[in-house]
Enzyme design. Sequence first.
Site: not given
Length: 276
Positions: A21, A66, A70, A129-130, A132, A153, A193, A239
Site C-alpha cells: 500500500s 520483489t 527477482k 551478509g553475502a 542477493g 556467517r 526482521m 532501511g
Amino acid sequence: MTNINGETQIVAFFGATYKTSKMYGMYNAAFEALGLNYVYVPFIVKDIEKAVEGVRHLGIRAVGVTIPYKITIIPYLDELDSEARRIGAVNAIVNTNGRLWGANTDGKGATKALQEVTTIARKKVVILGAGGAARSIAFAIADEGGSVVIVNRTKDAAVALAKAVDCQYATIDQLEQAIQDAHIVMNATSVGMVPADNESLIRKELLSPQLIVMDIISHPKETKLLKEAKEQGCKIVYGDRMLFWQGVLKFQLYTGVEPPIEVMEQAINNFQNYQG
Ligand code: ATR
C-alpha cells in the site's frame, strides 16, 4: 487518482505474499502530481512465467518485482541492464514495444540512502551478509569508491562475493576487528526482521559513536541494531530510506520522467500501515 481512460498505462508490481500500500500511494501520487496517465497496481503472482506472458499480452508498461521473483523472472525477459546482469536479479521491468528489459535499482537505492548522511568515496564499509541484497549493495558501494569488506556467517559465500566485487571479506568471528576502523557498517542479512526482531549480529559494545550504521530491514523500521546504534551515539540510516530511493529510481525507468521526490516522500509518509 489519475482519471483512467483508454490511454492509461499500467505499472504493475509482482510479489507473492502481500500488496504494497505504501508504494501504491507513492507512485500514484507522483503520476497525479505530474499529470501522467499511468496507474500503479500491485499483483499477487502465483506463476511468474504466466504473469510475464500477461505483461506482453496485456501491454503492461512496466513492472516492479520483489521477493521471491527477482531471480526466477530472468529467463522470461529479453534483455537485462548491466546492473541486473552483474547482480543476477531484477527489481524492475520496462516493456518497450513488447521487448522486456530488466533492471535493478536496489544497490543504487542503498547508496542514495547512505548519501543522505555521508559521502561514500574512500570510506571503509563493512557489509554483513553475502546474499542477493548484500550483492547489489556491495557493487554499488564499490562503484561510489567505497572500500567494501564482506562479513558473512558462511565463509564460502563471503569469499565468492568478495571475488566478484573485487573487495575484502572476513568471517563473523572477525567482525570486531573488521569494524574497528570502519566508517560505515550495514546489515544486509535478514537478522533483525520481524519476527526475529530481538536479534542483532553486532554486539552493542562494538558500536562506537563515530560509526554510521545502516540496516536494510524496514520491518520493523527501527531494528535492534539501529536502536542500539542510536543509543551508542551513532548516526543511523533506516532501511525504509533504501526502499524509498530504489522506488524513486524505478519511477524514472518506468516513465522516463524526473521523479517528483517531495511528492513521493510526502505520500510515503502518509501511509502508516506500511508492509513492503
Ligand atoms: P537476500 O536475497 O535477502 O539477501 P539471502 O540471499 O537468503 O537473502 O541471504 C541472506 C543473508 O543473510 C546471507 O548472507 C545469510 O548468511 P549465510 O550465507 O551464512 O546463510 C544471512 N543470514 C541469514 N540468517 C542469518 C543468521 N541467523 N546469522 C547470520 N547470518 C544470517
